[in-house]
Design a protein around this motif. Structure first.
Motif, mmCIF file in Angstrom:
data_model
loop_
_atom_site.group_PDB
_atom_site.id
_atom_site.type_symbol
_atom_site.label_atom_id
_atom_site.label_comp_id
_atom_site.label_asym_id
_atom_site.label_seq_id
_atom_site.Cartn_x
_atom_site.Cartn_y
_atom_site.Cartn_z
ATOM 1 N N GLN A 194 4.251 -24.686 26.531
ATOM 2 C CA GLN A 194 3.240 -24.750 25.479
ATOM 3 C C GLN A 194 1.848 -24.878 26.091
ATOM 4 O O GLN A 194 1.625 -25.674 27.006
ATOM 5 N N VAL A 245 1.081 -21.963 17.618
ATOM 6 C CA VAL A 245 1.081 -22.551 18.958
ATOM 7 C C VAL A 245 1.137 -21.443 20.006
ATOM 8 O O VAL A 245 2.008 -20.565 19.949
ATOM 9 N N TYR A 247 1.909 -20.101 23.710
ATOM 10 C CA TYR A 247 2.827 -20.469 24.788
ATOM 11 C C TYR A 247 2.909 -19.327 25.795
ATOM 12 O O TYR A 247 2.449 -18.222 25.552
#
Length: 252
Positions: A194, A245, A247
């Motif tokens: 992440q 998110v 990543y």
């Protein structure tokens, strides 16, 4: 003219090697560019979390009023004003009654059912709305009917505005943690690294639409609500938070 043409050919022959050399250098420079390794470019994961908070319903929103009818509009308005004033005075004397307001005043003709054009009288209504604790609702309704109220248009049980505002924040907090937990679990299971949260979207954090209790509009003077139990229950506040998110694959 002949001399100029020969001069042009001679000059062009001298500059041709330089032009070719420049083109060769340009081609070599273009061929030497390093393309990014797209296999390690970052990508995004979208997760949605849900938060729920249950809070007690501490308020009863009540809509009641007076409806009268008569032969002339003047008599109907006078009777409506008299009865409505008595009901409003009762509600104003009760310290546990809050947010009292008039919501509707109407005056309409009554037509002969056999002849839709013939006016045989008038009817008028005056509706008010207020809030009171659910456990005190039955007694107050009984007193209002004895004072002059003739109709109950609705009773809705809800939490207080302050409790709803606090519960909304708690629901958003819970939804955010739920979304973050899902993202962490998914990336960990897939062995992805992440980087950062690039966007946050809050969807809602609103209570469901309150459902009114079933009531009869027109009521009889003999109706007795003082012994009727009212169980308020709880109200659920929900929130949804969506995270995007960024990543990247974990390098071995």
């Amino acid at each position: 003219m002949y001399y100029s043409l020969r001069s042009f050919i001679a000059n062009f022959s001298k500059t041709l090697p330089a032009l070719c050399l420049f083109g060769l250098v340009s081609c070599q420079a273009a061929q030497s560019r390093v393309e990014p390794n797209i296999s390690f470019q970052s990508q995004t994961l979208v997760v949605s979390g849900r938060g729920m908070v249950d809070i007690p319903k501490t308020n009863a929103r009540v809509s009641l009023g007076v409806q009268v009818q008569g032969e002339t509009s003047g008599l109907v308005q006078q009777e409506l004003a008299k009865r409505s004033q008595a009901v409003v005075n009762l509600l104003k004397t009760r310290q546990d009654v809050t947010k009292l307001e008039t919501t509707s005043i109407t005056l309409n003709p009554r037509y002969n059912p056999k002849d839709g054009n013939q006016i045989i009288g008038y009817y008028a209504t005056n509706l008010v709305r207020f809030q009171i604790a659910p456990e005190k609702l039955g007694t107050l309704l009984d007193e209002a009917i004895k004072t002059g109220a003739t109709r109950i248009d609705g009773v809705t049980l809800v939490a207080s505005d302050e409790a709803i505002a606090t519960a909304q924040k708690r629901a958003i907090d819970a939804a955010s943690k739920d979304a973050r937990s899902q993202a962490d679990a998914a990336l960990s299971a897939l062995q992805l690294k992440q980087q950062e949260i690039v966007s946050i979207q809050i969807n809602g954090a609103r209570p469901p639409i309150p459902v009114a209790m079933e009531t009869s509009n027109l009521i009889q003077k003999t109706a007795d609500f003082s012994s009727t139990p009212v169980v308020a229950g709880e109200q659920r506040i929900e929130a949804f938070v969506t995270l995007q998110v960024r990543y990247q694959p974990t390098q071995n």
